[in-house]
Write a protein that holds these residues in place. Structure first.
Motif, PDB file in Angstrom:
ATOM      1  N   MET A   1       0.838  -1.192   0.000  1.00 13.74           N
ATOM      2  CA  MET A   1       0.000   0.000   0.000  1.00 13.74           C
ATOM      3  C   MET A   1       0.874   1.244   0.000  1.00 13.74           C
ATOM      4  SD  MET A   1      -2.783   1.304   2.792  1.00 13.74           S
ATOM      5  CE  MET A   1      -3.689  -0.220   2.617  1.00 13.74           C
ATOM      6  N   LEU A  92      -8.410   4.745  -1.619  1.00 10.28           N
ATOM      7  CA  LEU A  92      -8.749   3.320  -1.705  1.00 10.28           C
ATOM      8  C   LEU A  92      -9.966   3.051  -2.587  1.00 10.28           C
ATOM      9  CD1 LEU A  92      -8.271   2.375   2.067  1.00 10.28           C
ATOM     10  CD2 LEU A  92      -6.777   1.729   0.163  1.00 10.28           C
ATOM     11  N   ARG A  93     -10.429   4.085  -3.297  1.00 10.62           N
ATOM     12  CA  ARG A  93     -11.677   3.960  -4.055  1.00 10.62           C
ATOM     13  C   ARG A  93     -11.635   2.849  -5.102  1.00 10.62           C
ATOM     14  NH1 ARG A  93      -8.572   7.830  -5.998  1.00 10.62           N
ATOM     15  NH2 ARG A  93      -8.412   8.257  -8.233  1.00 10.62           N
ATOM     16  N   ASP A  94     -10.451   2.585  -5.688  1.00 11.50           N
ATOM     17  CA  ASP A  94     -10.339   1.546  -6.711  1.00 11.50           C
ATOM     18  C   ASP A  94      -9.753   0.250  -6.178  1.00 11.50           C
ATOM     19  OD1 ASP A  94     -11.338   3.280  -8.694  1.00 11.50           O
ATOM     20  OD2 ASP A  94      -9.347   4.140  -9.025  1.00 11.50           O
ATOM     21  N   SER A  95      -9.532   0.187  -4.874  1.00 13.27           N
ATOM     22  CA  SER A  95      -8.961  -1.019  -4.270  1.00 13.27           C
ATOM     23  C   SER A  95     -10.053  -2.022  -3.966  1.00 13.27           C
ATOM     24  CB  SER A  95      -8.217  -0.660  -2.979  1.00 13.27           C
ATOM     25  OG  SER A  95      -7.183   0.272  -3.237  1.00 13.27           O
ATOM     26  N   PRO A  96      -9.688  -3.289  -3.889  1.00 19.53           N
ATOM     27  CA  PRO A  96     -10.677  -4.306  -3.512  1.00 19.53           C
ATOM     28  C   PRO A  96     -11.293  -3.970  -2.163  1.00 19.53           C
ATOM     29  CG  PRO A  96      -8.641  -5.323  -4.274  1.00 19.53           C
ATOM     30  CD  PRO A  96      -8.357  -3.860  -4.140  1.00 19.53           C
ATOM     31  N   THR A  97     -12.565  -4.176  -2.048  1.00 21.68           N
ATOM     32  CA  THR A  97     -13.237  -3.853  -0.788  1.00 21.68           C
ATOM     33  C   THR A  97     -12.823  -4.837   0.300  1.00 21.68           C
ATOM     34  OG1 THR A  97     -15.125  -5.217  -1.420  1.00 21.68           O
ATOM     35  CG2 THR A  97     -15.238  -2.875  -1.949  1.00 21.68           C
ATOM     36  N   TRP A 107     -15.175   0.303   1.719  1.00 17.51           N
ATOM     37  CA  TRP A 107     -14.306   1.341   2.246  1.00 17.51           C
ATOM     38  C   TRP A 107     -15.115   2.597   2.549  1.00 17.51           C
ATOM     39  CZ3 TRP A 107     -10.337  -0.723   4.074  1.00 17.51           C
ATOM     40  CH2 TRP A 107      -9.598  -1.685   3.391  1.00 17.51           C
ATOM     41  N   SER A 203      -6.846  -3.002   5.579  1.00 14.21           N
ATOM     42  CA  SER A 203      -6.310  -2.545   4.289  1.00 14.21           C
ATOM     43  C   SER A 203      -4.840  -2.888   4.135  1.00 14.21           C
ATOM     44  CB  SER A 203      -6.491  -1.029   4.160  1.00 14.21           C
ATOM     45  OG  SER A 203      -5.654  -0.345   5.060  1.00 14.21           O
ATOM     46  N   LEU A 206      -3.607  -5.163   1.349  1.00 18.96           N
ATOM     47  CA  LEU A 206      -3.659  -4.750  -0.054  1.00 18.96           C
ATOM     48  C   LEU A 206      -2.252  -4.510  -0.598  1.00 18.96           C
ATOM     49  CD1 LEU A 206      -6.623  -2.200   0.129  1.00 18.96           C
ATOM     50  CD2 LEU A 206      -6.691  -4.564  -0.699  1.00 18.96           C
TER      51      LEU A 206
END
Length: 207
Positions: A1, A92-97, A107, A203, A206
């Motif tokens: 991250m 984190l908007r495009d990261s896996p939930t 998120w 998180s 990630l």
């Protein structure tokens, strides 16, 4: 991250925790200290007085000082922490939930809830604490105008003396009530810190 996300998460979590601790300290340490009764000899056999050793007119001035300083400091810390949490949400908007067990698996749900409960100190202060705040502020400022104009030769009626004595007698109970409500208020940023920390931990897996 990315490092910026970790920094934002740290600011959000630590800031909320710091605000919660500072607010709670007023109830746990400051107010109980202000309303301590006068010291008595260790050989005294009578129960200690249950009234503060400090005149109530000075007590509310001390409270107003604490309140004013706190109102400038802790909402600002909470706001900065909330901005940091909002940045983490955006990053984190495009990261896996997160897993479905983490506050709905979103998120947005995690960080918006953290922001919402943290900033809940404002509406709680303006609604639930409005009455007791108003009474304590009025008592603290009760003699300001008279002192500014000069009190020499001023005559106070018996009715006014009785009213002032009644207001003075209410101060310790008002301070204790304020202390309890303030402790509840501290739970808002504390909840924000817990939620932010929970989201941060989930998180870290990630890439």
């Amino acid at each position: 991250m990315a490092t910026d996300v970790r920094i934002a998460q740290a600011i959000g979590t630590i800031g909320c925790a710091a605000a919660a601790g500072g607010i709670a300290t007023l109830s746990i340490v400051s107010i109980p200290t202000l309303i301590l009764p006068s010291r008595r000899p260790s050989s005294a056999t009578l129960p200690a007085e249950d009234i503060p050793g400090t005149p109530t007119t000075h007590l509310t001035h001390q409270w107003l000082y604490l309140y004013t300083r706190g109102s400038k400091l802790y909402p600002g810390i909470s706001a900065v922490s909330s901005l940091a949490n909002m940045y983490a949400l955006w990053a984190l908007r495009d990261s896996p939930t997160p897993g479905p067990d983490v506050l709905g698996g979103s998120w947005s749900a995690c960080y918006l809830l953290a922001v919402g409960v943290t900033m809940g100190i404002a509406p709680f202060t303006l609604t639930v604490m409005k009455r007791v705040n108003g009474k304590l502020k009025a008592h603290a400022k009760r003699d300001d105008a008279a002192l500014a104009e000069g009190t020499k030769g001023m005559v106070v009626s018996e009715q006014e003396k009785a009213k002032r004595a009644r207001e003075d007698s209410e101060v310790p109970a008002l301070l204790e009530h304020w202390s309890k409500l303030n402790l509840i208020r501290a739970s808002f940023p504390l909840a924000g810190a817990v939620i932010g920390f929970y989201a941060a931990v989930n998180s870290w897996v990630l890439p």
